[in-house]
Design an enzyme around this catalytic site. Structure first.
Site, PDB file in Angstrom:
ATOM      1  CB  CYS A  73      -0.892  -0.007   1.229  1.00  0.00           C
ATOM      2  SG  CYS A  73      -1.808   1.514   1.425  1.00  0.00           S
ATOM      3  CB  CYS A  79      -2.913   4.841   6.470  1.00  0.00           C
ATOM      4  SG  CYS A  79      -4.183   3.789   7.155  1.00  0.00           S
ATOM      5  CB  CYS A 161      -8.337   0.606   2.147  1.00  0.00           C
ATOM      6  SG  CYS A 161      -7.708  -0.427   3.444  1.00  0.00           S
ATOM      7  CE1 TYR A 318     -16.323  -9.278  29.511  1.00  0.00           C
ATOM      8  CE2 TYR A 318     -16.050 -11.660  29.774  1.00  0.00           C
ATOM      9  CZ  TYR A 318     -15.900 -10.372  30.268  1.00  0.00           C
ATOM     10  OH  TYR A 318     -15.340 -10.192  31.504  1.00  0.00           O
ATOM     11  CG  ASP A 388     -14.631 -13.072  22.060  1.00  0.00           C
ATOM     12  OD1 ASP A 388     -13.534 -12.492  22.169  1.00  0.00           O
ATOM     13  OD2 ASP A 388     -15.255 -13.125  20.981  1.00  0.00           O
ATOM     14  CB  CYS A 415      -8.838  -9.243  20.904  1.00  0.00           C
ATOM     15  SG  CYS A 415      -9.572  -8.295  22.230  1.00  0.00           S
TER      16      CYS A 415
HETATM   17  N1  SAH Z   1     -18.095 -12.801  21.135  1.00  0.00           N
HETATM   18  C1  SAH Z   1     -18.509 -11.729  20.267  1.00  0.00           C
HETATM   19  C2  SAH Z   1     -17.987 -10.335  20.663  1.00  0.00           C
HETATM   20  C3  SAH Z   1     -16.734 -10.239  21.440  1.00  0.00           C
HETATM   21  S1  SAH Z   1     -16.138  -8.592  21.610  1.00  0.00           S
HETATM   22  C4  SAH Z   1     -18.127 -12.049  18.845  1.00  0.00           C
HETATM   23  O1  SAH Z   1     -17.317 -12.930  18.602  1.00  0.00           O
HETATM   24  O2  SAH Z   1     -18.667 -11.422  17.942  1.00  0.00           O
HETATM   25  C5  SAH Z   1     -16.349  -8.293  23.345  1.00  0.00           C
HETATM   26  C6  SAH Z   1     -17.766  -7.951  23.743  1.00  0.00           C
HETATM   27  O3  SAH Z   1     -17.796  -7.763  25.148  1.00  0.00           O
HETATM   28  C7  SAH Z   1     -18.308  -6.675  23.142  1.00  0.00           C
HETATM   29  O4  SAH Z   1     -19.503  -6.949  22.490  1.00  0.00           O
HETATM   30  C8  SAH Z   1     -18.553  -5.756  24.365  1.00  0.00           C
HETATM   31  O5  SAH Z   1     -19.679  -4.929  24.220  1.00  0.00           O
HETATM   32  C9  SAH Z   1     -18.748  -6.763  25.469  1.00  0.00           C
HETATM   33  N2  SAH Z   1     -18.456  -6.328  26.864  1.00  0.00           N
HETATM   34  C10 SAH Z   1     -17.552  -5.438  27.295  1.00  0.00           C
HETATM   35  N3  SAH Z   1     -17.502  -5.408  28.645  1.00  0.00           N
HETATM   36  C11 SAH Z   1     -18.418  -6.320  29.081  1.00  0.00           C
HETATM   37  C12 SAH Z   1     -18.820  -6.772  30.379  1.00  0.00           C
HETATM   38  N4  SAH Z   1     -18.277  -6.266  31.483  1.00  0.00           N
HETATM   39  N5  SAH Z   1     -19.770  -7.715  30.445  1.00  0.00           N
HETATM   40  C13 SAH Z   1     -20.334  -8.245  29.326  1.00  0.00           C
HETATM   41  N6  SAH Z   1     -19.976  -7.856  28.072  1.00  0.00           N
HETATM   42  C14 SAH Z   1     -19.034  -6.907  27.948  1.00  0.00           C
END
Ligand code: SAH
Length: 461
Positions: A73, A79, A161, A318, A388, A415
């Site tokens: 790129c 960027c 992009c 999450y 997650d 992540c």
């Molecule tokens: N598992 C999902 C998203 C993961 S991202 C997927 O794979 O698509 C992490 C997520 O945690 C987000 O959606 C965010 O809004 C949520 N989050 C952040 N803090 C949190 C908490 N204390 N309790 C529950 N969810 C939460």
């Protein structure tokens, strides 16, 4: 040696931070230098010095690393999104594998765990299904669309992009021509005037459905019908076609890209896409994984680690829009999802119905509050818990409850391998054993990596 600000130093770059800065040492003092990669011998000017480390600006590369490649790129440097693009893709994957391993050892105190090669993409370009281009006007009065230069709000023109879809450029060109023809102004942040702020484009990789959403500081665009006609006249390869044209209204003085209200100009207020066999309905404001190809690989690993036979009760903490929950639901007896954002749970419920999944139930709230409460009051049970979390990882109150619930398996999707390692340490200290670790490259050319970990309960019943 005393290191002085504004002096030039020669150093060998030996490491890389997660945000993609090279790290070298001058007599043991660490200097972070942007646009360098491990193996480079460089001259850097010391620009900011703290007690234990400092920052330098790259002046010249004396001897390039053998892993250096020409970034594909042309605006990669300015960027700042693809910080690793000057490194061969193979090395990027090895860097990420090493990062995971290092964090498990250093932060998690976990040695002897095999971290296999990170799962990469066959073609690590054009992988994103979503792009948001800011629209502005340059000093000569020309409309520009592109990206904010790293950490600033000046727009670097770039309508194509390389990690985004190949359909974006044609759509942007059409909207730009339409704006010029009809004297429609771009939005100006400073004076809070003008109309067009951002163009959001989303593509369903498996369905070929395209959504174009124009974010405006107003309630409508002049000659909307004509804009719709022009966009619908575009043709795209691989049977992709525009399924939704929308405006999003954002009259606020804010950095937040999207406003709360949308209006349909053409088609449906959403597009649809599949991950595996599960169909998702995606609106402009919905969260949806941006690299669907790698997401499917990631979820398949999570599914494999969960070891479902059809009799299990699973908690997916999450859960976002329920992507993992729904992916697991078909193989489990019951899945419970917990997520803090109410709109995401609305999407999760809609997506469950859309797929005829009736064994998934969702709760809005903090995982670290909902789960302890449900456990204390209702003595809820789990065979498998999936987490997650965002980058900060899990709250200790949540980890504590998970341990008390004593599921047979915990699948941790992360992540950020640093907070992952910290949380694994807690779980290992409380009767769990790390069985498998696998990194998946969801964000090729950036320093980020997703990691999936399987933990099993070693305590006797
Ligand atoms: N598992 C999902 C998203 C993961 S991202 C997927 O794979 O698509 C992490 C997520 O945690 C987000 O959606 C965010 O809004 C949520 N989050 C952040 N803090 C949190 C908490 N204390 N309790 C529950 N969810 C939460």
């Amino acid at each position: 040696m005393e290191i002085k600000k504004n002096n030039d130093y020669e150093l060998l770059i030996e490491d890389l931070t997660m945000s993609g800065e090279g790290v070298g040492r001058i007599d043991g003092y660490a200097l972070f230098v942007k646009d360098t990669i491990p193996g480079d011998r460089v001259i850097a000017k010391a620009t900011k010095l703290n007690k234990n480390y400092g920052y330098g600006r790259l002046m010249s590369v004396i001897e390039p690393s053998k892993d250096r490649v020409e970034a594909k790129c042309p605006v990669a440097k300015a960027c700042g999104g693809c910080t690793l693009m000057a490194m061969s893709y193979e090395r990027q994957l090895e860097f990420k594998r090493h990062l995971i391993e290092n964090n498990l050892i250093r932060i998690g105190g976990l040695s002897g765990i095999e971290v296999p090669p990170v799962i990469g993409m066959d073609n690590p370009y054009r992988y994103r299904n979503k792009a948001q281009f800011p629209v502005g006007t340059d000093k000569d009065g020309n409309i520009v669309m592109g990206f904010y230069a790293g950490r600033t709000h000046s727009i670097i023109p770039n309508e194509d992009c390389l990690i985004g879809s190949d359909i974006n450029a044609g759509i942007l060109a059409e909207i730009k021509a339409f704006m010029i023809m009809n004297h429609i102004k771009s939005y100006d942040e400073n004076s809070h005037s003008g109309l067009v702020r951002h163009i959001l484009i989303r593509t369903g990789f498996t369905t070929g459905q395209i959504m174009v959403c124009v974010v405006i500081n107003g309630s409508n665009i002049p000659k909307e019908d004509e804009l719709v006609k022009k966009l619908l006249a575009l043709s795209f390869s691989n049977e992709r076609k525009i399924a939704s044209i929308m405006v999003n209204i954002n009259r606020e003085k804010t950095n937040v890209i999207l406003g709360k209200k949308c209006r349909v100009l053409y088609g449906t207020p959403y597009i649809e896409d599949y991950i595996g066999e599960v169909k998702y309905r995606i609106q402009p404001l919905s969260f949806y994984q941006v690299n669907p190809v790698q997401t499917e690989k990631l979820y398949n690993i999570a599914l494999d680690y969960a070891g479902l036979t059809g009799n299990e009760t699973v908690w997916d903490l999450y859960c976002g829009i329920g992507t993992i929950s729904l992916f697991l639901a078909k193989k489990a007896k019951k899945v419970y999802g917990v997520e803090i954002v109410p709109e995401a749970i609305e999407d999760a419920v809609t997506n469950a119905k859309l797929n005829g999944i009736d064994n998934a139930e969702f709760y809005v709230g903090k995982a670290e509050e909902i789960l302890p409460e449900k456990y204390d009051k209702e003595n809820v049970h789990a065979d498998v818990i999936v987490v997650d979390p965002p980058r900060k990882g899990c709250d200790e109150a949540l980890l504590g409850t998970m341990v008390k619930m004593a599921p047979e398996r915990i699948v941790y999707v992360s992540c950020d391998s640093a907070t992952l390692a910290r949380d694994l340490k807690f779980l290992v200290g409380n009767g769990y054993e790390v069985k498998k670790v696998q990194g998946v490259d969801q964000f090729c050319h950036s320093g980020h990596v997703e990691t999936v970990v399987l933990m099993v309960n070693t305590k006797e019943e």
